[in-house]
Write a protein that holds these residues in place. Sequence first.
Motif, short mmCIF file in Angstrom:
data_model
loop_
_atom_site.label_atom_id
_atom_site.label_comp_id
_atom_site.label_asym_id
_atom_site.label_seq_id
_atom_site.Cartn_x
_atom_site.Cartn_y
_atom_site.Cartn_z
N THR A 120 4.70 -10.46 3.44
CA THR A 120 4.78 -11.29 2.24
C THR A 120 3.47 -12.02 1.99
O THR A 120 2.99 -12.11 0.84
CB THR A 120 5.93 -12.30 2.38
OG1 THR A 120 7.16 -11.60 2.52
CG2 THR A 120 6.01 -13.20 1.16
N LEU A 121 2.86 -12.53 3.05
CA LEU A 121 1.57 -13.21 2.88
C LEU A 121 0.51 -12.26 2.35
O LEU A 121 -0.28 -12.62 1.46
CB LEU A 121 1.13 -13.81 4.21
CG LEU A 121 2.01 -14.91 4.82
CD1 LEU A 121 1.37 -15.46 6.09
CD2 LEU A 121 2.26 -16.02 3.82
N MET A 122 0.46 -11.04 2.88
CA MET A 122 -0.51 -10.06 2.41
C MET A 122 -0.27 -9.71 0.93
O MET A 122 -1.21 -9.64 0.13
CB MET A 122 -0.42 -8.80 3.27
CG MET A 122 -1.04 -8.94 4.64
SD MET A 122 -2.85 -9.02 4.60
CE MET A 122 -3.23 -7.33 4.10
N ASN A 123 0.97 -9.53 0.56
CA ASN A 123 1.29 -9.17 -0.82
C ASN A 123 0.94 -10.29 -1.79
O ASN A 123 0.42 -10.05 -2.88
CB ASN A 123 2.77 -8.81 -0.94
CG ASN A 123 3.11 -7.52 -0.21
OD1 ASN A 123 2.25 -6.66 -0.01
ND2 ASN A 123 4.36 -7.38 0.20
N LEU A 124 1.22 -11.53 -1.40
CA LEU A 124 0.90 -12.66 -2.27
C LEU A 124 -0.61 -12.83 -2.42
O LEU A 124 -1.09 -13.14 -3.51
CB LEU A 124 1.53 -13.94 -1.71
CG LEU A 124 3.05 -14.04 -1.83
CD1 LEU A 124 3.57 -15.25 -1.04
CD2 LEU A 124 3.46 -14.17 -3.29
N ALA A 125 -1.35 -12.64 -1.32
CA ALA A 125 -2.81 -12.72 -1.41
C ALA A 125 -3.36 -11.61 -2.30
O ALA A 125 -4.29 -11.83 -3.09
CB ALA A 125 -3.42 -12.65 -0.01
N ARG A 126 -2.77 -10.43 -2.20
CA ARG A 126 -3.22 -9.31 -3.04
C ARG A 126 -2.89 -9.57 -4.51
O ARG A 126 -3.74 -9.36 -5.39
CB ARG A 126 -2.55 -8.03 -2.57
CG ARG A 126 -2.90 -6.78 -3.37
CD ARG A 126 -1.86 -5.72 -3.14
NE ARG A 126 -0.54 -6.17 -3.59
CZ ARG A 126 0.59 -5.62 -3.21
NH1 ARG A 126 0.59 -4.62 -2.34
NH2 ARG A 126 1.75 -6.09 -3.66
N ASP A 127 -1.66 -10.01 -4.78
CA ASP A 127 -1.25 -10.23 -6.16
C ASP A 127 -2.08 -11.31 -6.85
O ASP A 127 -2.33 -11.25 -8.05
CB ASP A 127 0.23 -10.60 -6.23
CG ASP A 127 1.14 -9.46 -5.75
OD1 ASP A 127 0.66 -8.31 -5.73
OD2 ASP A 127 2.30 -9.73 -5.40
N ASN A 128 -2.49 -12.32 -6.06
CA ASN A 128 -3.30 -13.40 -6.63
C ASN A 128 -4.80 -13.13 -6.52
O ASN A 128 -5.60 -13.99 -6.93
CB ASN A 128 -2.97 -14.73 -5.93
CG ASN A 128 -1.62 -15.27 -6.30
OD1 ASN A 128 -1.46 -15.96 -7.31
ND2 ASN A 128 -0.60 -14.95 -5.51
N ARG A 129 -5.15 -11.97 -5.97
CA ARG A 129 -6.55 -11.56 -5.83
C ARG A 129 -7.37 -12.67 -5.17
O ARG A 129 -8.41 -13.10 -5.67
CB ARG A 129 -7.14 -11.20 -7.19
CG ARG A 129 -6.46 -10.02 -7.85
CD ARG A 129 -7.09 -9.69 -9.17
NE ARG A 129 -6.44 -8.55 -9.80
CZ ARG A 129 -6.79 -8.05 -10.98
NH1 ARG A 129 -7.79 -8.60 -11.66
NH2 ARG A 129 -6.14 -7.01 -11.49
N THR A 130 -6.89 -13.11 -4.03
CA THR A 130 -7.54 -14.22 -3.35
C THR A 130 -7.48 -14.01 -1.85
O THR A 130 -7.02 -12.96 -1.36
CB THR A 130 -6.84 -15.54 -3.72
OG1 THR A 130 -7.56 -16.62 -3.14
CG2 THR A 130 -5.41 -15.57 -3.22
#
Length: 450
Positions: A232-242
């Motif tokens: 989940t952390l990886m996906n959220l970082a990817r989705d927010n491009r950060t």
Amino acid sequence: MNKLIQFWGNLRSSFWFLPSLMVAGSIVFAVVLIETDSATSDRWLSQWPRLFGVGAEGARQMLSTLAGSMMTVMGITFSMTLLALTLASSQYTSRILRNFMRSRITQFTLGVFAGTFTYCLIVLRTIRGSAGLAEFVPSLAVFFAFVLSLGGVGVLIYFIHHIALSIQASSIIASVAEETNASIDRLLPKELDQGSDEDEGQNRELELLDERPWYPVPAAVSGYIQSVNNATLMNLARDNRTILRMEHGIGDFVVQNTALVSLALTYPPDQQTIDALNAAYSIGRHRTVDQDPAFGIRQIVDVAIKALSPGVNDTSTAVMCVDYLTSILTRLAGRQFPSVHWHQGETLRVIAIVPSFEGLLAEAFDQIRSSAEENVAILARLLGALDTIGSLTIRPSYLRALDEQLQYIAELADRTIEASHDRARLERRMSEVREILDAQSVLCTEEQKA
């Protein structure tokens, strides 16, 4: 998903969950046998009158006696369990109480007595009349009440045996070590690549990140971090491009409204992102071993410190703790620890706080060593542990950590051991350990050149 895992863990460690299931099962079992009796009661009585031929009054008396006996025995079981919890908490450490509460044997024993009591009450309720056509006695159900009571006697005997074993130091320490090793196998399944340490180029990459603005994501609640959903952390970082930076690792205590993670953004994160990040963390009132092997080590260390305290002075228990810590650290020395930097392709996405061998080694030995002043047996055992662990790794950073522990023990022995014979014995042992570590360092250098 994290909430479900946390909820399931709480159910497993509760006294009521398994007994409640068994009580529900006893209700279903009683209803099935009563319905069977109502359809075929004459057949049971005619074929096996000695087994199932019982009158209404006799059945009532027997079921009442069995129900009362089960409640009495269940009270004794609760008393024995609470006594074991009290002894374990006072003699060892309160952190091991959850292991007692999660014991399937204890929960099953309580479930057997509570279920038998409930079964007897339900069957007793269906008996009516004393003679003639109005009489109904579920003979098969009454017979199985007798069978369940005999089984309860066997369960009680085994439970007493289990309690006698479970409060022994060896059983407690071995149980914690087994749970910790299972956590290590689950979290660190890969065998260690005995090559060189991580490239330090990533440290230069992190220096460039200091110039970026970081926005903290506040924690929704206070408590200990029990688990984290890494995907989940990886996906959220990817989705927010950060890039996401953890501010607390598993096992740390986080305070509500303080930074849980930070995001490298040019604008503050929205509420949806904050809620999603909090949902990726399971935060509770206590630590668990499931994703936190350091807590298993912490429990064994607490037992050792309590054993070395002046009021207890139980060197044998402390030696046993060091032995099991050696077993755990030996397993860790052969495993690949996760990287601090998580990439998606070539892009850095997460700067994580993860366990390390060096940190777990210090967690295992630092406080025990500090409590072992003038205790030659413990110091010798610690040296033996360093010898065993060092002989199984050629990782440079691991060997450096082991060498540091060796130096700490040497300083402590030089400061606190007064007898020349004991000091000479420890010096010989330290020389042997140092030779092992030097030989492993040479082997590491040769493999790197090859």
